[in-house]
Design a protein around this motif. Structure first.
Motif, PDB file in Angstrom:
ATOM      1  N   VAL A 229      -6.453   4.494   2.892  1.00  0.00           N
ATOM      2  CA  VAL A 229      -7.207   5.623   2.344  1.00  0.00           C
ATOM      3  C   VAL A 229      -6.176   6.670   1.812  1.00  0.00           C
ATOM      4  O   VAL A 229      -6.336   7.304   0.833  1.00  0.00           O
ATOM      5  CB  VAL A 229      -7.802   6.474   3.554  1.00  0.00           C
ATOM      6  N   ARG A 230      -4.845   7.021   2.445  1.00  0.00           N
ATOM      7  CA  ARG A 230      -3.930   7.713   1.874  1.00  0.00           C
ATOM      8  C   ARG A 230      -3.503   7.229   0.522  1.00  0.00           C
ATOM      9  O   ARG A 230      -3.225   8.328  -0.514  1.00  0.00           O
ATOM     10  CB  ARG A 230      -2.659   7.742   2.818  1.00  0.00           C
ATOM     11  N   SER A 231      -3.289   6.002   0.412  1.00  0.00           N
ATOM     12  CA  SER A 231      -2.992   5.272  -1.015  1.00  0.00           C
ATOM     13  C   SER A 231      -4.028   5.697  -1.813  1.00  0.00           C
ATOM     14  O   SER A 231      -3.436   5.897  -2.981  1.00  0.00           O
ATOM     15  CB  SER A 231      -2.454   3.889  -0.625  1.00  0.00           C
ATOM     16  N   LEU A 232      -5.248   5.264  -1.418  1.00  0.00           N
ATOM     17  CA  LEU A 232      -6.166   5.487  -2.602  1.00  0.00           C
ATOM     18  C   LEU A 232      -6.286   6.844  -2.924  1.00  0.00           C
ATOM     19  O   LEU A 232      -6.426   7.170  -4.096  1.00  0.00           O
ATOM     20  CB  LEU A 232      -7.503   4.840  -1.864  1.00  0.00           C
ATOM     21  N   LYS A 233      -6.254   7.948  -2.060  1.00  0.00           N
ATOM     22  CA  LYS A 233      -6.284   9.181  -2.534  1.00  0.00           C
ATOM     23  C   LYS A 233      -5.095   9.702  -3.389  1.00  0.00           C
ATOM     24  O   LYS A 233      -5.369  10.445  -4.564  1.00  0.00           O
ATOM     25  CB  LYS A 233      -6.074   9.979  -1.360  1.00  0.00           C
ATOM     26  N   ALA A 234      -3.801   9.087  -3.119  1.00  0.00           N
ATOM     27  CA  ALA A 234      -2.748   9.394  -3.953  1.00  0.00           C
ATOM     28  C   ALA A 234      -2.850   8.681  -5.261  1.00  0.00           C
ATOM     29  O   ALA A 234      -2.514   9.394  -6.466  1.00  0.00           O
ATOM     30  CB  ALA A 234      -1.578   8.820  -3.267  1.00  0.00           C
ATOM     31  N   ILE A 235      -3.521   7.539  -5.491  1.00  0.00           N
ATOM     32  CA  ILE A 235      -3.286   6.933  -6.738  1.00  0.00           C
ATOM     33  C   ILE A 235      -4.724   7.753  -7.638  1.00  0.00           C
ATOM     34  O   ILE A 235      -4.277   7.817  -8.795  1.00  0.00           O
ATOM     35  CB  ILE A 235      -3.832   5.452  -6.513  1.00  0.00           C
ATOM     36  N   LEU A 236      -5.690   8.075  -7.065  1.00  0.00           N
ATOM     37  CA  LEU A 236      -6.807   8.608  -7.688  1.00  0.00           C
ATOM     38  C   LEU A 236      -6.456   9.942  -8.129  1.00  0.00           C
ATOM     39  O   LEU A 236      -6.685  10.373  -9.134  1.00  0.00           O
ATOM     40  CB  LEU A 236      -8.247   8.770  -6.919  1.00  0.00           C
ATOM     41  N   ARG A 237      -5.520  10.544  -7.234  1.00  0.00           N
ATOM     42  CA  ARG A 237      -4.988  11.990  -7.753  1.00  0.00           C
ATOM     43  C   ARG A 237      -4.028  11.777  -9.004  1.00  0.00           C
ATOM     44  O   ARG A 237      -4.143  12.887  -9.894  1.00  0.00           O
ATOM     45  CB  ARG A 237      -4.159  12.460  -6.618  1.00  0.00           C
ATOM     46  N   ARG A 238      -3.405  10.743  -9.044  1.00  0.00           N
ATOM     47  CA  ARG A 238      -2.494  10.630 -10.354  1.00  0.00           C
ATOM     48  C   ARG A 238      -3.489  10.284 -11.528  1.00  0.00           C
ATOM     49  O   ARG A 238      -3.032  10.420 -12.579  1.00  0.00           O
ATOM     50  CB  ARG A 238      -1.206   9.345 -10.151  1.00  0.00           C
TER      51      ARG A 238
ATOM     52  N   VAL B  45       0.965  -1.139   0.115  1.00  0.00           N
ATOM     53  CA  VAL B  45      -0.020  -0.080   0.005  1.00  0.00           C
ATOM     54  C   VAL B  45       0.813   1.138   0.130  1.00  0.00           C
ATOM     55  O   VAL B  45       0.355   2.468  -0.851  1.00  0.00           O
ATOM     56  CB  VAL B  45      -0.797   0.108   1.000  1.00  0.00           C
ATOM     57  N   GLU B  46       1.952   1.395   0.841  1.00  0.00           N
ATOM     58  CA  GLU B  46       2.856   2.440   0.851  1.00  0.00           C
ATOM     59  C   GLU B  46       3.516   2.471  -0.395  1.00  0.00           C
ATOM     60  O   GLU B  46       3.901   3.774  -0.892  1.00  0.00           O
ATOM     61  CB  GLU B  46       3.827   2.341   2.028  1.00  0.00           C
ATOM     62  N   ARG B  47       3.999   1.610  -1.163  1.00  0.00           N
ATOM     63  CA  ARG B  47       4.547   1.814  -2.421  1.00  0.00           C
ATOM     64  C   ARG B  47       3.854   2.204  -3.593  1.00  0.00           C
ATOM     65  O   ARG B  47       3.979   2.915  -4.315  1.00  0.00           O
ATOM     66  CB  ARG B  47       5.233   0.123  -2.975  1.00  0.00           C
ATOM     67  N   LEU B  48       2.305   1.752  -3.495  1.00  0.00           N
ATOM     68  CA  LEU B  48       1.490   2.483  -4.526  1.00  0.00           C
ATOM     69  C   LEU B  48       1.180   3.767  -4.118  1.00  0.00           C
ATOM     70  O   LEU B  48       0.890   4.588  -5.154  1.00  0.00           O
ATOM     71  CB  LEU B  48       0.161   1.606  -4.161  1.00  0.00           C
ATOM     72  N   ARG B  49       1.151   4.394  -2.763  1.00  0.00           N
ATOM     73  CA  ARG B  49       1.041   5.740  -2.609  1.00  0.00           C
ATOM     74  C   ARG B  49       2.158   6.392  -3.138  1.00  0.00           C
ATOM     75  O   ARG B  49       1.975   7.675  -3.441  1.00  0.00           O
ATOM     76  CB  ARG B  49       1.230   5.680  -1.211  1.00  0.00           C
ATOM     77  N   LYS B  50       3.407   6.094  -3.049  1.00  0.00           N
ATOM     78  CA  LYS B  50       4.649   6.691  -3.705  1.00  0.00           C
ATOM     79  C   LYS B  50       4.589   6.748  -5.331  1.00  0.00           C
ATOM     80  O   LYS B  50       5.151   7.627  -5.718  1.00  0.00           O
ATOM     81  CB  LYS B  50       5.855   6.034  -3.203  1.00  0.00           C
TER      82      LYS B  50
END
Length: 239
Positions: free
Chosen positions: A79-88, A31-36
């Motif tokens: 939730v943090r990771s999902l927000k980051a992916i969707l932002r991309r 999950v943390e890797r996907l956030r980055k």
């Protein structure tokens, strides 16, 4: 990706008859890797599909039967990771809480407790996640159907989607560079003809194109209008 991909099976010992005992552990590192950033070999849209399903399910369990598998730290990371992916991907998603405790405080403050609270919380979560799933389905449709034509250099020349009537009749107008021409039923489909970046076309870019095409201003209104128009060509869409 599926929601189950964010868990791994671990051994917890053996039972009374020597049978192995196992449990599921949350893949926090994944999950943390996907956030980055995007994972090699995995589309952000696919990661968002699986993670959004997981987050929705966990929040729904929290709001109804307390059957969630994640703890507060884990759901906050998800939730943090999902927000980051969707932002991309250019897909808006900004829930007014970050973990289970925040969700509980939010639904209490919004009058979703007491009698009928379970149904109210389910309804709220569907309202929160439905626009995300709609945008992801549209991206998946474009990716899965290979919409568009590419030239000899491999660059997309046109993306044709959301047909609401007869399928457009297409001819190759310039064989050398892969240019195409719609000769019939052009009015029944949408044609995205802007250059694509290395990351492809995001939902935000598609909304901006729709705004310019229709001389629209407000972000929410133009996104909603595009969602309605695009899904007219996707029968049976929804969850």
């Amino acid at each position: 990706m599926r929601a189950s991909d964010f868990f791994r099976t671990i051994s917890t010992g053996t039972g009374g008859w020597g049978e192995p005992l196992t449990a599921s552990a949350f893949e926090m590192e994944l999950v943390e890797r996907l956030r980055k950033g995007p994972l090699e070999g995995t589309l952000d849209s696919a990661a968002a599909e699986g993670l959004s399903t997981l987050v929705h399910s966990e929040l729904e369990h929290c709001g109804t039967d307390s059957g969630q598998r994640l703890d507060d730290e884990e759901i906050a990371a998800a939730v943090r990771s999902l927000k980051a992916i969707l932002r991309r991907l250019g897909i808006p998603f900004n829930p007014p809480f970050r973990d289970f405790r925040g969700f509980h405080g939010y639904w209490s403050a919004q009058g979703m407790g007491g009698g009928g609270g379970w149904a109210a919380r389910r309804g709220y979560l569907n309202t929160l996640f439905s626009p995300v799933w709609l945008a992801l389905d549209e991206l998946e449709s474009a990716e899965g159907e290979g919409l568009g034509f590419r030239g000899v250099d491999g660059a997309p020349k046109n993306i044709i989607f959301a047909s609401t009537g007869f399928k457009p009749e297409i001819i190759m107008s310039q064989v050398i560079d892969g240019a195409i021409e719609i000769v019939e039923h052009e009015e029944s489909c949408l044609v995205y003809d802007r250059p694509l970046t290395e990351s492809g076309m995001t939902w935000g870019q598609l909304v901006d194109w729709w705004r310019d095409r229709n001389d629209m201003g407000d972000v929410d209104d133009r996104a909603a209008a595009l969602s309605v128009r695009a899904t007219q060509g996707l029968p049976g869409l929804g969850r």
